[in-house]
Scaffold this motif. Structure first.
Motif, PDB file in Angstrom:
ATOM      1  N   THR A 104      -4.723   1.145   0.559  1.00 27.36           N
ATOM      2  CA  THR A 104      -3.872   2.202  -0.028  1.00 27.36           C
ATOM      3  C   THR A 104      -4.138   3.551   0.070  1.00 27.36           C
ATOM      4  OG1 THR A 104      -2.191   2.821  -1.515  1.00 27.36           O
ATOM      5  CG2 THR A 104      -3.911   1.772  -2.205  1.00 27.36           C
ATOM      6  N   GLY A 105      -3.565   4.685  -0.064  1.00 22.86           N
ATOM      7  CA  GLY A 105      -4.292   6.037  -0.354  1.00 22.86           C
ATOM      8  C   GLY A 105      -4.541   6.283  -1.636  1.00 22.86           C
ATOM      9  N   LEU A 106      -3.984   5.120  -2.498  1.00 24.46           N
ATOM     10  CA  LEU A 106      -4.193   5.471  -4.054  1.00 24.46           C
ATOM     11  C   LEU A 106      -5.736   4.921  -4.258  1.00 24.46           C
ATOM     12  CD1 LEU A 106      -3.330   6.104  -6.983  1.00 24.46           C
ATOM     13  CD2 LEU A 106      -2.777   3.573  -6.958  1.00 24.46           C
ATOM     14  N   HIS A 107      -6.554   5.959  -4.832  1.00 27.69           N
ATOM     15  CA  HIS A 107      -7.848   6.035  -4.832  1.00 27.69           C
ATOM     16  C   HIS A 107      -8.197   4.923  -6.285  1.00 27.69           C
ATOM     17  CE1 HIS A 107     -12.262   6.488  -5.670  1.00 27.69           C
ATOM     18  NE2 HIS A 107     -12.256   6.595  -4.389  1.00 27.69           N
ATOM     19  N   PRO A 108      -9.049   4.344  -6.287  1.00 31.63           N
ATOM     20  CA  PRO A 108      -9.360   3.617  -7.636  1.00 31.63           C
ATOM     21  C   PRO A 108      -9.706   4.340  -8.800  1.00 31.63           C
ATOM     22  CG  PRO A 108     -10.819   2.219  -6.002  1.00 31.63           C
ATOM     23  CD  PRO A 108      -9.975   3.683  -5.369  1.00 31.63           C
ATOM     24  N   ASP A 109     -10.277   5.768  -8.706  1.00 26.80           N
ATOM     25  CA  ASP A 109     -10.550   6.390  -9.624  1.00 26.80           C
ATOM     26  C   ASP A 109      -9.216   6.981 -10.522  1.00 26.80           C
ATOM     27  OD1 ASP A 109     -13.314   6.153  -9.544  1.00 26.80           O
ATOM     28  OD2 ASP A 109     -13.712   7.970  -8.472  1.00 26.80           O
ATOM     29  N   ARG A 110      -8.172   6.769  -9.799  1.00 24.01           N
ATOM     30  CA  ARG A 110      -6.847   7.438 -10.166  1.00 24.01           C
ATOM     31  C   ARG A 110      -6.162   6.339 -11.206  1.00 24.01           C
ATOM     32  NH1 ARG A 110      -5.114  11.806  -7.665  1.00 24.01           N
ATOM     33  NH2 ARG A 110      -6.113  12.494  -5.794  1.00 24.01           N
ATOM     34  N   PRO A 139       0.912  -1.066  -0.031  1.00 28.96           N
ATOM     35  CA  PRO A 139       0.010   0.009   0.103  1.00 28.96           C
ATOM     36  C   PRO A 139       0.680   1.023   0.020  1.00 28.96           C
ATOM     37  CG  PRO A 139      -0.975  -1.465   1.498  1.00 28.96           C
ATOM     38  CD  PRO A 139       0.271  -1.988   1.093  1.00 28.96           C
ATOM     39  N   PHE A 140       2.067   1.321   0.752  1.00 33.64           N
ATOM     40  CA  PHE A 140       2.829   2.578   0.835  1.00 33.64           C
ATOM     41  C   PHE A 140       3.760   2.716  -0.565  1.00 33.64           C
ATOM     42  CE2 PHE A 140       2.165   0.606   4.892  1.00 33.64           C
ATOM     43  CZ  PHE A 140       1.779   1.783   5.803  1.00 33.64           C
ATOM     44  N   VAL A 141       3.991   1.540  -1.136  1.00 33.59           N
ATOM     45  CA  VAL A 141       4.783   1.768  -2.682  1.00 33.59           C
ATOM     46  C   VAL A 141       3.855   2.524  -3.547  1.00 33.59           C
ATOM     47  CG1 VAL A 141       5.512   0.519  -4.384  1.00 33.59           C
ATOM     48  CG2 VAL A 141       6.460  -0.161  -2.101  1.00 33.59           C
ATOM     49  N   LEU A 142       2.447   2.118  -3.467  1.00 32.05           N
ATOM     50  CA  LEU A 142       1.501   2.648  -4.447  1.00 32.05           C
ATOM     51  C   LEU A 142       1.264   4.005  -3.953  1.00 32.05           C
ATOM     52  CD1 LEU A 142      -1.081  -0.183  -4.711  1.00 32.05           C
ATOM     53  CD2 LEU A 142       0.828   0.413  -6.242  1.00 32.05           C
ATOM     54  N   TRP A 143       1.383   4.439  -2.848  1.00 32.45           N
ATOM     55  CA  TRP A 143       1.037   5.591  -2.284  1.00 32.45           C
ATOM     56  C   TRP A 143       1.599   5.665  -0.785  1.00 32.45           C
ATOM     57  CZ3 TRP A 143      -1.821   9.489  -4.769  1.00 32.45           C
ATOM     58  CH2 TRP A 143      -2.242  10.656  -4.067  1.00 32.45           C
TER      59      TRP A 143
END
Length: 302
Positions: free
Chosen positions: A179-185, A84-88
Motif C-alpha cells: 500500500t501507499g500508506l507508509h508505516p511511519d504514518r 492496499p487501496f482502501v488504506l491508501w
C-alpha cells in the motif's frame, strides 16, 4: 427446520474464504435529535460510496459483500486484494469528502471512526454470511478506546476521519509495502473496549492530524500522489474534484490531538500540552483526554 449447530473441534471442515472488512461509526450520533437519525443514517453510506468512487474503487463500491447499515455507520466485506487501496488512498479521500461536506452542511457534522480488518468469514449468499470472529473484532476495533479518544480530542474543523487498522492488515499490507500508506504514518495502540475482555494490538492512522502534535512538529499529510486505479479500464470523471492534501508544518489549530508521522514513546494529551519521547512508535497504557469528552465512562457518547 432448524439449521444444525456445528460442534467445535468435532471434525474438520473447510475454512471460510478470507474477506477484508471496513466499518465506520459516526461520532456523537446518539446525541443527535431523533429527527436527524434517519437522514444521517442514510447519508453516511452515500458519503462512503462517493469516496470509493473518487478513490478509483468502483469495483469495490459495486461488489460489497454482506453490507449492513448499523444506524450510526456502515460495515461491509470485500476482496482482500483491494486492502492496499482502501488504506491508501481511500481513507484520505474519505477524509476529504467529509471535510467538503462539513464545510458546506447546515446540519450536523459527520466525523467518522473507521476500522479495517481481515479474516475468514462465511460468504455463500446465504443468511448469516459475514458473521464470525473477524466481524466481531472489526466492531470492537471501531469501539476501542484509542480511536475514540483521538477523534474526540482532535479539531472538528480539520480531522474528519480517524482509522484503526488491525495487526493482520498492518503486517500484510503496510509492512509488506503493498500500500501507499507508509508505516511511519501509523502509530501502534493497544485496542481495548471498556467492559469487555477485548484487547488487541492495532495501528492508528489519521489522514488529517490536528492539535498539539502539529505544534510539536508532527507533520500533516504530504501532497497526495495519485495511486493506480484499482478498477482498471474504467474512465475517470474529469470533473471529479481531486483530493486535497496538506504539506509542511505551518498549520495551526486549537485544542486537540492527532497521531501521525514519527511519534515515539507514550503519548499523553492533557489539554494544553503534549509530550512524547523515546524512539519507538507506541501508545501508552491509557488514553488521557481532557475536556468535555471522557472515554470509557458511563454515558460515553459515540
Amino acid at each position: 427446520m432448524f439449521t444444525p449447530m456445528p460442534a467445535p473441534h468435532a471434525e474438520s471442515r473447510p475454512l471460510p474464504p478470507y474477506r477484508a472488512l471496513f466499518a465506520v461509526d459516526a461520532k456523537d450520533f446518539t446525541g443527535l435529535p431523533a429527527v436527524q437519525h434517519g437522514p444521517v443514517s442514510r447519508l453516511i453510506p452515500e458519503l462512503v460510496d462517493q469516496a470509493l468512487e473518487r478513490a478509483g474503487l468502483h469495483e469495490l463500491r459495486d461488489s460489497k459483500r454482506f453490507p449492513a447499515n448499523t444506524g450510526d455507520g456502515v460495515v461491509f466485506g470485500f476482496d482482500p486484494a483491494l486492502l492496499p487501496f482502501v488504506l491508501w488512498p481511500f481513507l484520505g479521500v474519505l477524509d476529504d469528502v467529509l471535510g467538503a461536506y462539513n464545510r458546506q452542511c447546515v446540519g450536523p457534522r459527520i466525523r467518522l471512526r473507521a476500522s479495517v480488518h481481515v479474516g475468514p468469514l462465511p460468504d455463500a449468499d446465504s443468511p448469516g454470511d459475514g458473521n464470525g470472529t473477524a466481524r466481531n473484532d472489526t466492531h470492537r476495533l471501531l469501539d476501542s478506546r484509542p480511536v475514540k479518544a483521538i477523534l474526540a480530542a482532535s479539531s472538528e474543523e480539520v480531522t474528519h476521519v480517524v482509522a484503526i487498522i488491525s495487526q493482520r492488515v498492518y503486517e500484510d499490507a503496510v509492512v509488506g509495502a503493498y500500500t501507499g500508506l507508509h508505516p511511519d504514518r501509523c502509530v501502534e495502540v493497544p485496542a481495548t473496549v471498556e467492559g469487555t475482555a477485548f484487547s488487541q494490538r492495532a495501528w492508528l492512522y489519521v489522514p488529517s492530524p490536528s492539535g498539539n502534535l502539529l505544534q510539536a512538529g508532527v507533520g500533516p499529510r504530504e501532497e497526495f500522489t495519485e495511486q493506480p486505479d484499482a478498477s482498471a479500464g474504467q474512465e475517470k470523471d474529469p470533473a471529479a474534484p481531486s483530493a486535497t492534501r496538506y504539506s509542511g508544518n505551518t498549520q495551526r489549530v486549537g485544542e486537540g490531538a492527532a497521531l501521525m508521522g514519527n511519534v515515539g514513546g507514550d503519548f499523553t494529551y492533557t489539554g494544553s500540552s503534549t509530550s512524547y519521547n523515546g524512539t519507538n512508535q507506541h501508545w501508552g497504557g491509557g488514553d488521557n483526554v481532557a475536556g468535555d469528552k471522557r472515554v470509557g465512562e458511563s454515558g460515553d457518547r459515540r
